[in-house]
Scaffold this motif. Structure first.
Motif, mmCIF file in Angstrom:
data_model
loop_
_atom_site.group_PDB
_atom_site.id
_atom_site.type_symbol
_atom_site.label_atom_id
_atom_site.label_comp_id
_atom_site.label_asym_id
_atom_site.label_seq_id
_atom_site.Cartn_x
_atom_site.Cartn_y
_atom_site.Cartn_z
ATOM 1 N N ASN A 81 49.902 28.512 37.477
ATOM 2 C CA ASN A 81 49.447 27.121 37.525
ATOM 3 C C ASN A 81 49.004 26.601 36.160
ATOM 4 O O ASN A 81 48.212 25.657 36.079
ATOM 5 C CB ASN A 81 48.345 26.948 38.567
ATOM 6 N N GLY A 82 49.501 27.230 35.097
ATOM 7 C CA GLY A 82 49.330 26.692 33.747
ATOM 8 C C GLY A 82 48.099 27.123 32.990
ATOM 9 O O GLY A 82 47.913 26.734 31.842
ATOM 10 N N GLY A 83 47.230 27.912 33.596
ATOM 11 C CA GLY A 83 45.987 28.305 32.946
ATOM 12 C C GLY A 83 46.089 29.615 32.185
ATOM 13 O O GLY A 83 47.075 30.342 32.279
ATOM 14 N N THR A 84 45.054 29.892 31.440
ATOM 15 C CA THR A 84 44.919 31.166 30.731
ATOM 16 C C THR A 84 43.774 31.929 31.363
ATOM 17 O O THR A 84 42.623 31.466 31.346
ATOM 18 C CB THR A 84 44.611 30.926 29.235
ATOM 19 N N PHE A 85 44.085 33.080 31.936
ATOM 20 C CA PHE A 85 43.048 33.933 32.517
ATOM 21 C C PHE A 85 42.366 34.655 31.370
ATOM 22 O O PHE A 85 42.983 35.409 30.634
ATOM 23 C CB PHE A 85 43.668 34.925 33.495
ATOM 24 N N VAL A 86 41.065 34.411 31.208
ATOM 25 C CA VAL A 86 40.328 34.962 30.071
ATOM 26 C C VAL A 86 39.758 36.336 30.386
ATOM 27 O O VAL A 86 39.956 37.294 29.631
ATOM 28 C CB VAL A 86 39.207 34.003 29.627
ATOM 29 N N GLU A 87 39.025 36.427 31.506
ATOM 30 C CA GLU A 87 38.408 37.701 31.840
ATOM 31 C C GLU A 87 37.833 37.677 33.248
ATOM 32 O O GLU A 87 37.721 36.633 33.871
ATOM 33 C CB GLU A 87 37.313 38.071 30.850
ATOM 34 N N HIS A 88 37.469 38.857 33.694
ATOM 35 C CA HIS A 88 36.790 39.040 34.983
ATOM 36 C C HIS A 88 35.376 39.518 34.681
ATOM 37 O O HIS A 88 35.183 40.558 34.051
ATOM 38 C CB HIS A 88 37.527 40.077 35.828
ATOM 39 N N LEU A 89 34.382 38.743 35.095
ATOM 40 C CA LEU A 89 32.980 39.113 34.936
ATOM 41 C C LEU A 89 32.421 39.453 36.307
ATOM 42 O O LEU A 89 32.803 38.841 37.304
ATOM 43 C CB LEU A 89 32.179 37.955 34.345
ATOM 44 N N TYR A 90 31.497 40.398 36.350
ATOM 45 C CA TYR A 90 30.918 40.755 37.647
ATOM 46 C C TYR A 90 29.512 41.310 37.495
ATOM 47 O O TYR A 90 29.127 41.779 36.424
ATOM 48 C CB TYR A 90 31.793 41.760 38.388
ATOM 49 N N ILE A 91 28.780 41.214 38.595
ATOM 50 C CA ILE A 91 27.444 41.790 38.688
ATOM 51 C C ILE A 91 27.406 42.654 39.932
ATOM 52 O O ILE A 91 27.811 42.214 41.012
ATOM 53 C CB ILE A 91 26.359 40.697 38.796
ATOM 54 N N ILE A 92 26.916 43.859 39.779
ATOM 55 C CA ILE A 92 26.711 44.732 40.936
ATOM 56 C C ILE A 92 25.278 44.494 41.413
ATOM 57 O O ILE A 92 24.319 44.814 40.718
ATOM 58 C CB ILE A 92 26.965 46.208 40.590
ATOM 59 N N ARG A 93 25.169 43.890 42.593
ATOM 60 C CA ARG A 93 23.858 43.501 43.139
ATOM 61 C C ARG A 93 23.178 44.627 43.891
ATOM 62 O O ARG A 93 21.987 44.589 44.122
ATOM 63 C CB ARG A 93 24.013 42.315 44.094
ATOM 64 N N GLY A 94 23.917 45.611 44.341
ATOM 65 C CA GLY A 94 23.338 46.694 45.127
ATOM 66 C C GLY A 94 23.647 46.537 46.605
ATOM 67 O O GLY A 94 24.139 45.513 47.052
ATOM 68 N N ARG A 95 23.372 47.576 47.348
ATOM 69 C CA ARG A 95 23.614 47.579 48.795
ATOM 70 C C ARG A 95 22.673 46.606 49.494
ATOM 71 O O ARG A 95 21.635 46.220 48.963
ATOM 72 C CB ARG A 95 23.438 48.990 49.357
ATOM 73 N N MET A 96 23.036 46.232 50.712
ATOM 74 C CA MET A 96 22.317 45.202 51.463
ATOM 75 C C MET A 96 20.798 45.371 51.454
ATOM 76 O O MET A 96 20.072 44.430 51.221
ATOM 77 C CB MET A 96 22.814 45.159 52.909
ATOM 78 N N THR A 97 20.310 46.556 51.691
ATOM 79 C CA THR A 97 18.860 46.752 51.772
ATOM 80 C C THR A 97 18.207 46.963 50.413
ATOM 81 O O THR A 97 16.987 47.030 50.331
ATOM 82 C CB THR A 97 18.523 47.946 52.685
ATOM 83 N N GLN A 98 19.026 47.061 49.359
ATOM 84 C CA GLN A 98 18.483 47.323 48.027
ATOM 85 C C GLN A 98 19.013 46.346 46.982
ATOM 86 O O GLN A 98 19.065 46.666 45.804
ATOM 87 C CB GLN A 98 18.814 48.755 47.615
ATOM 88 N N GLN A 99 19.400 45.143 47.406
ATOM 89 C CA GLN A 99 19.941 44.170 46.465
ATOM 90 C C GLN A 99 18.858 43.606 45.557
ATOM 91 O O GLN A 99 17.710 43.463 45.960
ATOM 92 C CB GLN A 99 20.601 43.009 47.214
ATOM 93 N N MET A 100 19.276 43.272 44.342
ATOM 94 C CA MET A 100 18.341 42.612 43.438
ATOM 95 C C MET A 100 17.955 41.259 44.032
ATOM 96 O O MET A 100 18.735 40.669 44.783
ATOM 97 C CB MET A 100 18.950 42.462 42.046
ATOM 98 N N ASN A 101 16.778 40.797 43.701
ATOM 99 C CA ASN A 101 16.323 39.519 44.255
ATOM 100 C C ASN A 101 17.049 38.360 43.560
ATOM 101 O O ASN A 101 17.697 38.541 42.532
ATOM 102 C CB ASN A 101 14.799 39.376 44.169
ATOM 103 N N MET A 102 16.932 37.186 44.119
ATOM 104 C CA MET A 102 17.653 36.019 43.627
ATOM 105 C C MET A 102 17.293 35.676 42.186
ATOM 106 O O MET A 102 18.161 35.341 41.382
ATOM 107 C CB MET A 102 17.404 34.813 44.541
ATOM 108 N N GLU A 103 16.020 35.766 41.846
ATOM 109 C CA GLU A 103 15.598 35.457 40.476
ATOM 110 C C GLU A 103 16.276 36.391 39.471
ATOM 111 O O GLU A 103 16.794 35.954 38.440
ATOM 112 C CB GLU A 103 14.079 35.570 40.362
#
Length: 119
Positions: A81-103
């Protein structure tokens, strides 16, 4: 069972199906990772929009990992669709009961987007 099936789809109905991105140079498209793949809605968004002259960054949050195949598929759609894919960024938040808080998540997101590297 339906959730498992939905997580492996790369098609979905979204509203609106197109948006005006003409005033942006860089587009961040984000979703959670479901069963090691990005949410189906971002594929639909990518297919429905024209990214000519745009840099596109895929952003995901997850609790464990992703499969590179799905990131490669997303990149292919963006480039088709004409774009340039720059990169994939991600954050590992942790499992459901041990996820980092929203802040903490928002702080990491800001740092990640500013720095351009995954944590």
């Amino acid at each position: 069972m339906e959730a498992l099936q939905d997580a492996r789809n790369t098609t979905s109905e979204i509203t609106p199906d197109k948006i005006d991105i003409s005033k942006y140079d860089t587009i961040y498209i984000g979703s959670p990772i479901w069963l090691y793949s990005p949410a189906p809605q971002i594929y639909e968004f990518a297919r429905n929009n024209n990214f000519t002259g745009k840099k596109v960054i895929l952003f995901n949050s997850m609790n464990s990992k992703f499969e590179q195949k799905y990131i490669d598929d997303f990149k292919e759609i963006i480039e088709k669709n004409g774009g340039t894919f720059v990169e994939h960024l991600y954050i590992i938040r942790g499992r459901m009961t041990q996820q980092m808080n929203m802040e903490e998540f928002l702080k990491k997101t800001e740092t990640l987007v500013t720095a351009g590297s995954s944590t």
